[in-house]
Design an enzyme around this catalytic site. Structure first.
Site, PDB file in Angstrom:
ATOM      1  N   THR A 218       0.323 -43.155  11.796  1.00 16.94           N
ATOM      2  CA  THR A 218      -1.001 -43.497  11.289  1.00 16.94           C
ATOM      3  C   THR A 218      -1.284 -42.792   9.971  1.00 16.94           C
ATOM      4  O   THR A 218      -1.839 -43.382   9.040  1.00 16.94           O
ATOM      5  CB  THR A 218      -2.074 -43.145  12.337  1.00 16.94           C
TER       6      THR A 218
ATOM      7  N   THR B  43       0.814 -41.817   7.590  1.00 16.01           N
ATOM      8  CA  THR B  43       1.520 -42.462   6.487  1.00 16.01           C
ATOM      9  C   THR B  43       0.984 -43.866   6.249  1.00 16.01           C
ATOM     10  O   THR B  43       0.904 -44.321   5.099  1.00 16.01           O
ATOM     11  CB  THR B  43       3.030 -42.499   6.768  1.00 16.01           C
TER      12      THR B  43
ATOM     13  N   GLY C  12       5.162 -47.176  11.328  1.00 19.76           N
ATOM     14  CA  GLY C  12       5.307 -45.729  11.279  1.00 19.76           C
ATOM     15  C   GLY C  12       4.045 -45.033  11.731  1.00 19.76           C
ATOM     16  O   GLY C  12       3.233 -45.597  12.469  1.00 19.76           O
TER      17      GLY C  12
ATOM     18  N   GLU D 248       1.727 -51.303  11.605  1.00 17.20           N
ATOM     19  CA  GLU D 248       1.939 -51.050  13.040  1.00 17.20           C
ATOM     20  C   GLU D 248       2.145 -49.556  13.161  1.00 17.20           C
ATOM     21  O   GLU D 248       3.173 -49.021  12.753  1.00 17.20           O
ATOM     22  CB  GLU D 248       3.139 -51.858  13.537  1.00 17.20           C
TER      23      GLU D 248
ATOM     24  N   GLU E  13       2.394 -58.012  14.418  1.00 15.19           N
ATOM     25  CA  GLU E  13       3.794 -58.399  14.289  1.00 15.19           C
ATOM     26  C   GLU E  13       4.085 -59.421  15.391  1.00 15.19           C
ATOM     27  O   GLU E  13       3.320 -59.582  16.326  1.00 15.19           O
ATOM     28  CB  GLU E  13       4.706 -57.169  14.448  1.00 15.19           C
TER      29      GLU E  13
END
Length: 488
Positions: A238, A240, A236, A258, A466
Site C-alpha cells: 500500500t 508504494t 505491491g 492491487e 484485476e
C-alpha cells in the site's frame, strides 16, 4: 513490445505481419538460464551496470542481471510507442492467437521456470510448478475473453459503445508471485492492443527477465513518471502504491493498484474444528505468509477458541520449513533480507510486549532467511501484529463473542482485500460475508481464485480490479458513437 513471438533467449519480440495473416509465428527453442538481458525493440540489450539477486535459502548470489538506466527506459518507451498503432490495428482474433502462443512458450519452459523460481524466490518446488501451471492457464483464459460491443437502437441512430486500446502500459510486479503476476498483466494488455513494459522486483529479476525489463529501485520511478505510458498496473504494498498513484497523477495515467491486505478468517463455534484448523493453518502460512490474500487475522468464537487453538497448533507443527527442493517442505524462506528483518521485528515484539506464543516463536539459526510459522494467542488488539501486515508466517489468534463483534473486528482495519467466514450455518455465514468490507469474501474456503472473476481491494487495499473482463476493459478507453442511420 508486443509478445507475438519469443526469441531464443525467451524474451518477447514484435512481429505483427504474420499475425495479420491469422497465424502465430511462435517457435520454441530452449531458453538459456545463465545469461540475462533486457530486450528493447526486439533486440537483446546489455547495460553498463549489473547486479545479482540472492538465493534466499542459501544467501548465495544468483546470476548477474542488467540494471536499466534512464536512457534504456527512454529507448524502451520509444519502441513501445512506435509499436502501439500497428499492434492496435492487428485484428482481435490475431492478438488472441499471439497471447495463446505466449502461453505455449511459457508451458514449454515450465520446468526451467519452476526450478529458477525456487532458486530465486525461495518457494518450494511444488508451489513453483503450480505457479507456472496457473500462469499458463490464466493466460489462456484471458485470451478467450471477448471485448463486448454494445449497441442500442435509438430511432434514427444507433448508439455504439466500444472499447479501444489505451496505449503503452507499464506493469510493476512484486517478488511473491513474480511470473504469475507478470504474465497476467502482459496477457491483458497485449490482447487488448497495448504494448506493455514489465518491471520485475529487483529481488526476483532474473526469472522475470524472460518477460521483462530489469533495473534497480530507480526503474519504477522512471517508468511511472515517464510521459509515454497511458496506464500503470501495480501489484505491491500500500505504501508504494500511494507513491505510484502520486507519480501517475501528474499526467493522469490510468492506474490499477492491487495492494496489501490484513485478511480476517471468522470462525464460528459450529464448525468441524480439526477440518477447519488444518485449512486455516494452510492459508495462513502458504508461501511463508507472503501472499496479499493470506489469512493474517484468525478470529474464533470464544466458545471454541481454546480447542481450536490446540488443533491449529497441531497442524502448524506438521508444516516443514526448509530449502524449496527438500522433500516435504511447505514453507521456504522469506524472499529477501529486508523483508526478513521486518518480519523478525514482529518476533522482537513477543518478548517486549509479553505476548503468549501458541506455537513457534523461535527462528532457525544459520544461512537462509527462514522463519518458523508462529501463532500468537490473543495479543493486544492495538498491537502491531493485529494492525499491520507482517507479510510473513506470524499471525494473531483473536476471539469474539457474537456476530456483531466478529463483523466489527474484521472491519477494523484500513485494509479491505479479502476475508473468509467459516460456519455450518450457511445462511448465517452468507449474511456475515455480505457485511465484510473487503473486495473478496469467501464462505467455508479461502484463496479460491478464477481468472474470469474480477479481483480487487476496498479501502487502502487497492483501486480497480484485476482478472476477468473488467481487467481487459481497464486497458481500454470506452468510446460512445452516435451513428446516424440516414443522412440529414
Amino acid at each position: 513490445m508486443s509478445p507475438s513471438t519469443v526469441t531464443s533467449d525467451g524474451h518477447t519480440a514484435s512481429d505483427t505481419a504474420g499475425l495479420r495473416n491469422g497465424r502465430s509465428d511462435f517457435k520454441h527453442e530452449p531458453l538459456t538460464w545463465t545469461n540475462f538481458s533486457n530486450i528493447i525493440d526486439g533486440k537483446l540489450e546489455t547495460t553498463k551496470e549489473s547486479r545479482c539477486g540472492i538465493n534466499p535459502a542459501t544467501e548465495q548470489s544468483n546470476p548477474s542481471v542488467p540494471v536499466a538506466s534512464k536512457y534504456d527506459v527512454d529507448k524502451a518507451m520509444s519502441a513501445a510507442q512506435k509499436a502501439f498503432k500497428p499492434w492496435a490495428a492487428v485484428p482481435y482474433a490475431a492478438r488472441q492467437k499471439a497471447v495463446l502462443a505466449f502461453a505455449d512458450g511459457l508451458e514449454a519452459e515450465k520446468e526451467a521456470f519452476s526450478k529458477f523460481l525456487t532458486q530465486e524466490q525461495g518457494k518450494p518446488i511444488q508451489f513453483a510448478r503450480l505457479e507456472i501451471d496457473t500462469a499458463v492457464a490464466w493466460i489462456r483464459s484471458t485470451a478467450s475473453f471477448e471485448l463486448p460491443v454494445e449497441r442500442t437502437d435509438a430511432g434514427d441512430k444507433e448508439i455504439v459503445v466500444r472499447y479501444t486500446p489505451l496505449g503503452v502500459a507499464v506493469g510493476i510486479v512484486p517478488w511473491n508471485f513474480p511470473i504469475l503476476l507478470a504474465v497476467g498483466k502482459i496477457a491483458a494488455a497485449v490482447v487488448t492492443g497495448n504494448p506493455i513494459i514489465i518491471k520485475p522486483s529487483p529481488f526476483t529479476p532474473a526469472g522475470g527477465l524472460k518477460l521483462a525489463l530489469s533495473g534497480d529501485d530507480n526503474l519504477g520511478i522512471w517508468l511511472t513518471a515517464h510521459p509515454t505510458p497511458a496506464k500503470i498496473s501495480f501489484t505491491g504494498s500500500t505504501a508504494t502504491g500511494k507513491k505510484v498513484m502520486e507519480s501517475a497523477s501528474k499526467t493522469l495515467k490510468r492506474v490499477t493498484l492491487e495492494l496489501g491486505g490484513k485478511d480476517p478468517a471468522i470462525i464460528f463455534d459450529d464448525i468441524d474444528i480439526d477440518d477447519v484448523a488444518s485449512k486455516i493453518a494452510t492459508f495462513a502460512f502458504l508461501n511463508s505468509g507472503q501472499i496479499c490474500l493470506a489469512i493474517k487475522r484468525i478470529l474464533v468464537h470464544e466458545k471454541i477458541i481454546d480447542e481450536f487453538r490446540n488443533a491449529l497448533v497441531k497442524y502448524t507443527k506438521l508444516l516443514k520449513v526448509g530449502e524449496g527442493n527438500e522433500e516435504g517442505v511447505f514453507l521456504g524462506p522469506i524472499q529477501n533480507s529486508m523483508q526478513f528483518e521486518r518480519v523478525k521485528g514482529f518476533f522482537a515484539d513477543i518478548e517486549k510486549e509479553g505476548m503468549t506464543v501458541a506455537v513457534g516463536g523461535k527462528n532457525p539459526s544459520g544461512k537462509g532467511y527462514f522463519i518458523t510459522p508462529t501463532i500468537i494467542d490473543r495479543p493486544a488488539e492495538d498491537s502491531r501484529l493485529v494492525l499491520e501486515e507482517p507479510f510473513g508466517p506470524i499471525v494473531p489468534l483473536l476471539s469474539f463473542a457474537n456476530d456483531e463483534e466478529a463483523i466489527n473486528k474484521a472491519n477494523n482495519t484500513f485494509y479491505g482485500l479479502g476475508a473468509s467466514v467459516w460456519s455450518k450455518d450457511i445462511k448465517r455465514a452468507n449474511n456475515i460475508a455480505e457485511k465484510i468490507e473487503a473486495g473478496t469474501v469467501w464462505v467455508n474456503c479461502h484463496f479460491e481464485m478464477y481468472p474470469n472473476i474480477p479481483f480487487g481491494g476496498h479501502k487502502q487495499s487497492g483501486i480497480g480490479v484485476e482478472q476477468g473482463l473488467a481487467r481487459l476493459k481497464s486497458y481500454c478507453n470506452s468510446q460512445t458513437l452516435y451513428l446516424r442511420k440516414s443522412s440529414l
